[in-house]
Scaffold this motif. Structure first.
Motif, short mmCIF file in Angstrom:
data_model
loop_
_atom_site.label_atom_id
_atom_site.label_comp_id
_atom_site.label_asym_id
_atom_site.label_seq_id
_atom_site.Cartn_x
_atom_site.Cartn_y
_atom_site.Cartn_z
N LEU A 1 0.62 -1.20 0.25
CA LEU A 1 -0.03 -0.44 0.13
C LEU A 1 0.93 1.43 0.38
N ASP A 2 2.34 1.05 0.90
CA ASP A 2 3.14 2.25 0.81
C ASP A 2 3.82 2.72 -0.78
N TRP A 3 3.56 1.75 -1.60
CA TRP A 3 4.23 1.37 -2.40
C TRP A 3 4.40 2.76 -3.38
N ARG A 4 5.64 3.51 -4.01
CA ARG A 4 5.24 4.48 -4.38
C ARG A 4 4.53 5.23 -5.53
N TRP A 5 4.16 3.87 -6.38
CA TRP A 5 3.05 3.76 -7.84
C TRP A 5 2.42 3.39 -7.57
N LEU A 6 1.56 3.10 -6.94
CA LEU A 6 0.15 2.26 -6.70
C LEU A 6 -0.91 3.54 -6.88
N TRP A 7 -0.58 4.27 -5.73
CA TRP A 7 -1.70 5.44 -5.94
C TRP A 7 -1.55 6.08 -7.81
N HIS A 8 -0.90 6.20 -7.98
CA HIS A 8 -1.01 6.37 -9.75
C HIS A 8 -1.09 4.98 -10.70
N ALA A 9 -1.00 3.78 -10.49
CA ALA A 9 -1.81 2.91 -11.12
C ALA A 9 -2.65 2.72 -10.98
N ALA A 10 -3.32 2.76 -9.59
CA ALA A 10 -4.86 2.07 -9.05
C ALA A 10 -5.97 3.31 -9.95
N ARG A 11 -5.07 4.72 -9.62
CA ARG A 11 -6.20 5.46 -10.71
C ARG A 11 -6.76 5.17 -11.97
N VAL A 12 -5.15 5.07 -13.10
CA VAL A 12 -4.70 4.74 -14.11
C VAL A 12 -6.15 3.47 -14.02
N ALA A 13 -5.80 2.41 -13.36
CA ALA A 13 -7.10 1.52 -14.32
C ALA A 13 -8.31 1.76 -13.39
N LEU A 14 -8.65 2.52 -12.45
CA LEU A 14 -9.97 2.71 -12.43
C LEU A 14 -10.89 3.55 -13.80
N VAL A 15 -9.80 4.49 -14.61
CA VAL A 15 -10.32 5.03 -15.46
C VAL A 15 -9.52 4.08 -16.90
N SER A 16 -9.46 2.69 -16.21
CA SER A 16 -8.48 2.43 -17.83
C SER A 16 -10.12 2.06 -19.09
N ALA A 17 -11.22 1.35 -18.43
CA ALA A 17 -12.32 1.26 -19.07
C ALA A 17 -12.79 2.81 -20.07
N TYR A 18 -12.76 3.41 -19.38
CA TYR A 18 -13.45 4.79 -19.61
C TYR A 18 -12.62 5.23 -21.06
N LEU A 19 -11.22 5.15 -20.36
CA LEU A 19 -9.73 5.92 -21.40
C LEU A 19 -10.25 4.46 -22.57
N ILE A 20 -10.66 3.45 -22.85
CA ILE A 20 -10.71 2.87 -23.55
C ILE A 20 -11.33 3.09 -25.01
N GLY A 21 -13.21 2.53 -24.08
CA GLY A 21 -14.16 3.24 -24.40
C GLY A 21 -14.22 4.58 -25.37
N GLY A 22 -13.34 5.18 -24.32
CA GLY A 22 -13.04 6.52 -25.31
C GLY A 22 -12.53 6.67 -26.72
N VAL A 23 -11.82 6.13 -26.57
CA VAL A 23 -10.90 5.92 -27.44
C VAL A 23 -11.29 5.05 -29.20
N GLN A 24 -12.05 4.07 -28.35
CA GLN A 24 -12.92 3.11 -29.65
C GLN A 24 -13.89 4.51 -30.44
N LYS A 25 -14.73 5.19 -29.25
CA LYS A 25 -15.40 5.48 -30.10
C LYS A 25 -14.83 6.27 -30.31
N PHE A 26 -13.86 7.55 -30.36
CA PHE A 26 -13.79 8.32 -31.62
C PHE A 26 -13.13 7.86 -32.56
N MET A 27 -12.22 6.64 -31.92
CA MET A 27 -11.83 6.13 -34.00
C MET A 27 -12.79 5.55 -34.56
N ASP A 28 -13.98 5.09 -33.98
CA ASP A 28 -15.56 4.38 -34.79
C ASP A 28 -16.57 5.30 -34.26
N PHE A 29 -16.68 6.81 -34.72
CA PHE A 29 -17.77 7.31 -34.50
C PHE A 29 -19.61 7.05 -34.97
N PRO A 30 -19.33 5.86 -36.30
CA PRO A 30 -20.52 5.48 -36.08
C PRO A 30 -20.97 4.33 -35.34
#
Length: 141
Positions: A15-44
């Protein structure tokens, strides 16, 4: 946090690992980030998805979803204006869960699946609230 007596040392070390806070935030929003990119690439297809769930005008909803998913994710990952990014993602998730998981209109297996998805999304909204709380507290400290 490492000083809490109820947390075993190996767990506290993780829990004290230096990068865990950053990694957890990336993981939390990963589905949104991937979904946003996919929607952008295939707008129809993004438009068709919004129309499928009855959100009209579908093109406007698709563009809004892309903007919220990408900008909100970047704000959470960057740990800047987390309340805004996570809040926007939470509202988007609430709209999506009401539109796509209307278990109260279903029965049988479909109801079971929609009910599970509904509460999984509710848990995700809670995670977004928690990341906002933690970010605010760490910025104040």
């Amino acid at each position: 946090m490492a000083g809490m007596s109820d947390t075993p040392r190996p767990i506290a070390a993780v829990l004290d690992w230096r990068w865990l806070w950053h990694a957890a935030r990336v993981a939390l929003v990963s589905a949104y980030l991937i979904g946003g990119v996919q929607k952008f690439m295939d707008f129809p297809s993004a438009i068709a998805e919004q129309a499928h769930f009855g959100l009209e005008p579908a093109a406007l909803w698709a563009a809004a979803a892309i903007a919220v998913e990408l900008i909100g994710s970047v704000l959470v990952i960057a740990n800047r204006f987390v309340w805004l990014g996570a809040g926007a993602l939470g509202v988007l998730t609430l709209v999506a869960m009401l539109a796509a998981n209307d278990f109260w209109h279903m029965s049988g297996h479909d109801r079971f699946m929609a009910l599970n998805a509904f509460f999984e999304h509710l848990g995700l909204i809670a995670g977004l609230v928690l990341v906002s709380i933690i970010s605010r507290r760490t910025h104040r400290a």
